[in-house]
Design an enzyme around this catalytic site. Structure first.
Site, PDB file in Angstrom:
ATOM      1  CG  ASN A 130      26.454  52.136  45.579  1.00 21.96           C
ATOM      2  OD1 ASN A 130      27.222  51.701  44.705  1.00 21.96           O
ATOM      3  ND2 ASN A 130      25.035  52.094  45.148  1.00 21.96           N
TER       4      ASN A 130
ATOM      5  CE  LYS B  51      35.627  52.406  41.986  1.00 25.80           C
ATOM      6  NZ  LYS B  51      34.750  53.329  41.302  1.00 25.80           N
TER       7      LYS B  51
ATOM      8  CD  GLU C 213      22.335  52.968  32.570  1.00 22.44           C
ATOM      9  OE1 GLU C 213      23.386  52.451  32.129  1.00 22.44           O
ATOM     10  OE2 GLU C 213      21.254  52.611  33.016  1.00 22.44           O
TER      11      GLU C 213
ATOM     12  CG  ASP D 138      35.055  54.944  35.796  1.00 23.46           C
ATOM     13  OD1 ASP D 138      34.514  54.052  36.438  1.00 23.46           O
ATOM     14  OD2 ASP D 138      34.734  55.086  34.649  1.00 23.46           O
TER      15      ASP D 138
ATOM     16  CE1 TYR E 273      38.937  41.974  35.055  1.00 21.74           C
ATOM     17  CE2 TYR E 273      38.478  44.259  36.374  1.00 21.74           C
ATOM     18  CZ  TYR E 273      38.152  43.172  35.434  1.00 21.74           C
ATOM     19  OH  TYR E 273      37.250  43.149  34.356  1.00 21.74           O
ATOM     20  CG  ASP E 274      43.230  44.368  43.814  1.00 27.07           C
ATOM     21  OD1 ASP E 274      43.521  45.147  42.762  1.00 27.07           O
ATOM     22  OD2 ASP E 274      42.691  44.867  44.788  1.00 27.07           O
TER      23      ASP E 274
ATOM     24  CE  LYS F 134      43.992  48.202  45.463  1.00 24.56           C
ATOM     25  NZ  LYS F 134      42.894  47.639  45.349  1.00 24.56           N
TER      26      LYS F 134
ATOM     27  NE  ARG G 200      39.663  53.316  43.864  1.00 27.46           N
ATOM     28  CZ  ARG G 200      39.775  52.158  43.478  1.00 27.46           C
ATOM     29  NH1 ARG G 200      40.648  51.468  44.344  1.00 27.46           N
ATOM     30  NH2 ARG G 200      39.280  51.812  42.525  1.00 27.46           N
TER      31      ARG G 200
END
Ligand code: IMP
Length: 202
Positions: free
Chosen positions: A10, A14, A42, A71, A156-157, A177, A183
């Site tokens: 969510n 992303k 988790e 991930d 962290y971009d 990007k 990704r």
């Protein structure tokens, strides 16, 4: 009715990037926000791969629909690969992107550019209609800068200088990007596997 694919996240940032790359496919793409009782997995795995597989599996088992889970981690060589799987919670539970950036800058204080090499790694796990798991990885090499710059992206971009471009990831517009990112690369690899599973001709 269009066949459905669930994105096991969510995180709006992303979802935005993933939708852009899968745009134009004859698939209805759902995400965690479309369900009331979405499994809250988790991220307890020791690796990005374990976490991605865990997420994709538990969503598939609940809804019996194909699922895509990613991930991502930032690996900084000077920090022996940290924050890695801890990238989201680097500065503590519930911390912001800015908190994480600040902690990283502090840990790298005084380290010269040649010692600041890093990479983003994304692992994508895709469960198909039968629940079979497919995994791919995408990597982007770079250097951690000494300050924040750029208005796009997330996480962290603003600190990440792309190795062969000399420009921060946060200075690249979303399409740009996606074209070069960890990704984006992982999604390009998983795309044909998704198309095959959904029996979509290219
Ligand atoms: P996640 O566990 O895959 O949600 O990602 C962990 C953390 O890595 C996020 O909270 C962000 O801080 C960071 N992250 C993930 N993807 C990116 C990206 O594309 N750019 C910058 N930071 C990212």
């Amino acid at each position: 009715m269009k066949k459905q694919l669930i994105l096991a996240t969510n995180n709006k940032d992303k979802i935005f990037e993933i939708l852009k790359i899968l745009e134009g496919l004859d698939i209805e793409i759902l995400n965690a926000g479309d369900f009331d009782d979405f499994p809250d997995v988790e991220e307890t795995g020791g690796t990005l791969l374990e976490n991605a597989v865990m997420k994709a599996k538990s969503v598939y088992e609940k809804y019996r629909l194909p699922c895509l889970a990613d991930d991502t981690g930032l690996e900084v060589d000077y920090l022996s690969g940290a924050p890695g799987v801890m990238s989201a919670r680097f500065a503590g539970e519930g911390c912001s992107y800015a908190d994480n950036n600040k902690k990283l800058l502090k840990l790298l204080e005084g380290v010269p550019p040649e010692g600041r090499s890093a990479r983003f790694k994304t692992v994508i796990a895709f469960t198909d209609f039968e629940g079979k798991i497919h995994t791919v990885e995408g990597i982007l090499e770079g250097i951690i800068a000494e300050d924040r710059k750029g208005k796009y992206g997330f996480g962290y971009d603003p600190l990440f200088t792309v190795a062969d471009r000399g420009i921060r990831l946060a200075e690249l517009a979303p399409e740009e990007k996606n074209r070069i990112s960890h990704r984006g690369r992982a999604l390009e690899k998983i795309r044909p596997i998704i198309l095959r599973a959904f029996k979509i001709d290219t």
